[in-house]
Motif scaffolding. Structure first.
Motif, mmCIF file in Angstrom:
data_model
loop_
_atom_site.group_PDB
_atom_site.id
_atom_site.type_symbol
_atom_site.label_atom_id
_atom_site.label_comp_id
_atom_site.label_asym_id
_atom_site.label_seq_id
_atom_site.Cartn_x
_atom_site.Cartn_y
_atom_site.Cartn_z
ATOM 1 N N LYS A 1 -49.073 9.270 -17.466
ATOM 2 C CA LYS A 1 -49.123 10.650 -16.977
ATOM 3 C C LYS A 1 -47.884 11.468 -17.332
ATOM 4 O O LYS A 1 -47.971 12.505 -17.968
ATOM 5 C CB LYS A 1 -49.353 10.698 -15.469
ATOM 6 N N HIS A 2 -46.755 11.081 -16.880
ATOM 7 C CA HIS A 2 -45.566 11.930 -16.979
ATOM 8 C C HIS A 2 -44.813 11.688 -18.293
ATOM 9 O O HIS A 2 -44.521 10.545 -18.657
ATOM 10 C CB HIS A 2 -44.635 11.679 -15.803
ATOM 11 N N LYS A 3 -44.498 12.802 -18.955
ATOM 12 C CA LYS A 3 -43.781 12.705 -20.228
ATOM 13 C C LYS A 3 -42.432 12.015 -20.075
ATOM 14 O O LYS A 3 -41.980 11.284 -20.968
ATOM 15 C CB LYS A 3 -43.584 14.102 -20.828
ATOM 16 N N SER A 4 -41.762 12.259 -18.949
ATOM 17 C CA SER A 4 -40.451 11.644 -18.751
ATOM 18 C C SER A 4 -40.552 10.121 -18.751
ATOM 19 O O SER A 4 -39.704 9.418 -19.316
ATOM 20 C CB SER A 4 -39.833 12.117 -17.424
ATOM 21 N N SER B 1 -42.578 9.307 -9.554
ATOM 22 C CA SER B 1 -43.664 10.049 -10.203
ATOM 23 C C SER B 1 -45.051 9.542 -9.845
ATOM 24 O O SER B 1 -46.040 10.255 -10.044
ATOM 25 C CB SER B 1 -43.476 9.990 -11.731
ATOM 26 N N PRO C 1 -47.384 7.170 -11.130
ATOM 27 C CA PRO C 1 -48.454 7.167 -12.135
ATOM 28 C C PRO C 1 -49.639 6.355 -11.619
ATOM 29 O O PRO C 1 -49.584 5.761 -10.540
ATOM 30 C CB PRO C 1 -47.789 6.488 -13.334
#
Length: 600
Positions: free
Chosen positions: A499-502, A565, A567
């Motif tokens: 999910k998260h680009k970071s 985050s 995910p």
């Protein structure tokens, strides 16, 4: 890591009658020896890219053969001369150090049973107080052999002997003193420092005035850097066809590296073959040459400063020397009143053994020794000695532990009760003792208590996990898993789960850091000349270590990012697997002490 890497020009060949002075060639120049040496030397110099070579032989206190082949420097075409070409002789310095120590013994300034810390106070707390002068002279002090920070590229970075012992080495102990023979240059450095503290002179000054000047060894020097008048006569050091361009100044002259000519080396040898000499009294000389330690009564051992070689029932003393781009050997056969010196400016060790064998055979030293068969040994009995062994030599508490990994020796059996080593097949001659008649020096191997003794070298048996095979599987497994994880990020389905680009960037960053670092480390160990480490740990090697640490830090950040985050379950599992692999790799590398203070 322990990888060692030709114009033929006759220069020095004496046929004029001289008085019987060691270093001068007499009318009896040995043409028969030249006839057998010449074709071997010419062939090997071409195939091994050896630039220049010198051989000098003394018999009955007269030099009977002296000749130089090739060039001391390829660029200037300066020919090799036994009289004037100076070679970096590495560990041959140790016999000069031992000679100096024996002089102090004669003068009642020291006792062999004295602890070394009594005289070298700066190493108190670093060296076991039970380590004596006797232990260091016989390499039984238990100290590891340090291979880093032993030399400097220029005068600016050169250390004093005292500074080296305090800052350049950790003086690691592998065994209690007196237990086994472990070759250690640091032990000889300690003895050299003792010479300084007892005499109030630098080591180089003491040896110059008490040995070199006395023997009129006018070309030889321990001075660092070498005196300007002799620099133009130093043989250029080569790694294959590539010259070493640095000055190579040693931080530990007592352990290596004296500059010496073949003629001067023979003068020194003549002293040790002559009981009436100006350097040591006959009783002291006899004590120095006596065998003091060995791993088994039938095996060769060590005298004070010298190694021992027993061939065809003939006991000889010798010492090798090696520095980046040079290999030398000095051999004494007291019973035959024979001595010879060989030197060449290359890293190739193979020619030295062949030339030694030729010279000994020429003077009728050879044939089988005194080992006799012990009868049949069952395959089961021999099988208990099979396995992987690693030498007791390098520290196990620093990153130099990795040298041992690359020095693994595999012992096998042939199913007939014999032991098979890379050197050949050994037949049982006693309990745990095996003999190989075809081997020149290391013709006996002895096993005891999960340890192996080959000549004066000692090894310990490895657990399966410690072997290079298992360690290689771990390395390959890590690379394959990490590459698969990296490729996984190329699939949109996996990126959607994360999910998260970071988190994606953290995953990719940690993996790329780890793979880059390991590939870099591997390339360094395989392709870079290991002798580069004598100047200290190379900067690029540190970079790989820093990348590993950075990858681990990114993994920790990734773990924190997962918690923040949130995910999907599959995305979290993917990220956790990345963390496990990268952090696990870090712990594995730390078991090889790559994060030790030497590197960080």
């Amino acid at each position: 890591m322990m990888r060692m890497a030709a114009v033929i020009l006759v220069f020095s060949m004496g046929i004029t009658l001289f008085t019987a002075v060691p270093g001068k060639v007499t009318a009896q120049s040995d043409q028969g020896l030249e006839a057998v040496l010449e074709p071997v030397i010419e062939k090997q110099m071409r195939s091994a890219e050896i630039a220049g070579l010198a051989v000098q032989v003394m018999k009955d206190q007269q030099t009977v053969f002296a000749k130089g082949w090739g060039v001391a420097d390829r660029q200037t075409k300066r020919p090799v001369s036994t009289e004037s070409t100076l070679f970096h002789e590495g560990s041959l310095s140790k016999v000069f150090t031992a000679t100096a120590v024996m002089q102090l013994l004669e003068q009642n300034k020291i006792r062999l049973e004295d602890p070394i810390v009594r005289y070298v106070k700066e190493v108190k707390g670093k060296v076991d107080p039970g380590v004596t002068i006797h232990h260091l002279l016989t390499h039984t002090g238990g100290l590891a052999h340090n291979n880093v920070n032993t030399a400097a590229r220029d005068e600016r970075t050169l250390m004093t002997l005292s500074d080296y012992l305090q800052k350049g080495t950790d003086l690691y102990a592998l065994k209690p003193p007196g237990e086994t023979i472990i070759y250690s240059s640091d032990g000889m450095a300690l003895l050299g420092r003792m010479v300084e503290t007892v005499t109030g002179k630098s080591f180089a000054e003491y040896v110059q005035s008490n040995i070199l000047d006395v023997l009129e060894m006018k070309q030889t020097s321990f001075l660092q850097p070498p005196p300007k008048p002799i620099r133009s006569r130093i043989a250029t050091r080569y790694h294959g066809s590539k010259p070493y361009t640095d000055d190579y100044l040693t931080n530990m002259p007592p352990a290596g590296d004296i500059l010496i000519t073949a003629a001067d080396a023979i003068k020194f040898a003549a002293t040790h073959l002559n009981r009436e000499n100006p350097v040591l009294q006959p009783e002291t000389l006899a004590l120095m040459h006596e065998r003091h330690v060995s791993h088994h009564p039938l095996m060769r051992g060590r005298a004070y400063g010298f190694n021992e070689m027993v061939i065809g029932g003939q006991r000889m003393l010798y010492h090798d020397g090696a520095s980046p781009g040079t290999i030398v050997r000095l051999v004494l056969a007291p019973e035959r009143k024979l001595a010879f010196f060989i030197a060449y400016n290359s890293n190739s060790p193979h020619l030295m053994e062949k030339l030694t064998e030729i010279i000994l055979e020429h003077y009728s030293i050879g044939g089988e020794g005194g080992a006799s068969s012990a009868g049949d040994v069952s395959p089961q009995q021999a099988g208990k000695y099979a396995g992987a062994y690693r030498p007791y030599m390098f520290s196990t508490d620093s990153f130099q532990k990795i040298y041992g990994l690359m020095s693994q020796l595999d012992v096998k059996t042939d199913g007939k009760g014999n032991i098979v080593l890379p050197k050949g097949t050994y037949t049982a001659v006693g309990e745990g003792l095996f003999y190989n008649a075809d081997e020149l020096k290391e013709n006996l191997v002895y096993f005891k208590n999960n340890e192996m003794y080959l000549g004066t070298n000692s090894f310990r048996k490895l657990s399966p996990y410690e072997t290079i095979t298992v360690q290689g599987i771990i390395l390959i497994g890590y690379l394959l898993i990490t590459l698969m994880q990296l490729l996984g990020l190329a699939f949109p389905a996996i990126r959607r789960q994360v999910k998260h680009k970071s988190l994606i960037w953290l995953c990719a960053g940690a993996q790329l850091m780890g793979v880059s670092a390991l590939v870099g480390l591997l390339a360094t160990l395989v392709f870079i000349d290991p002798l580069e480490f004598v100047y200290g740990v190379p900067g690029y090697f540190r970079v790989w270590v820093y990348l590993i640490i950075l990858g681990m830090l990114l993994s920790i950040c990734l773990l924190y990012g997962i918690m923040k985050s949130k995910p999907s379950s599959w995305g979290a599992l993917y990220c956790v697997l990345v963390v496990i692999v990268q952090v696990g790799c870090g712990f594995w590398l730390n078991s090889w002490h790559l994060f030790s203070g030497t590197l960080i």
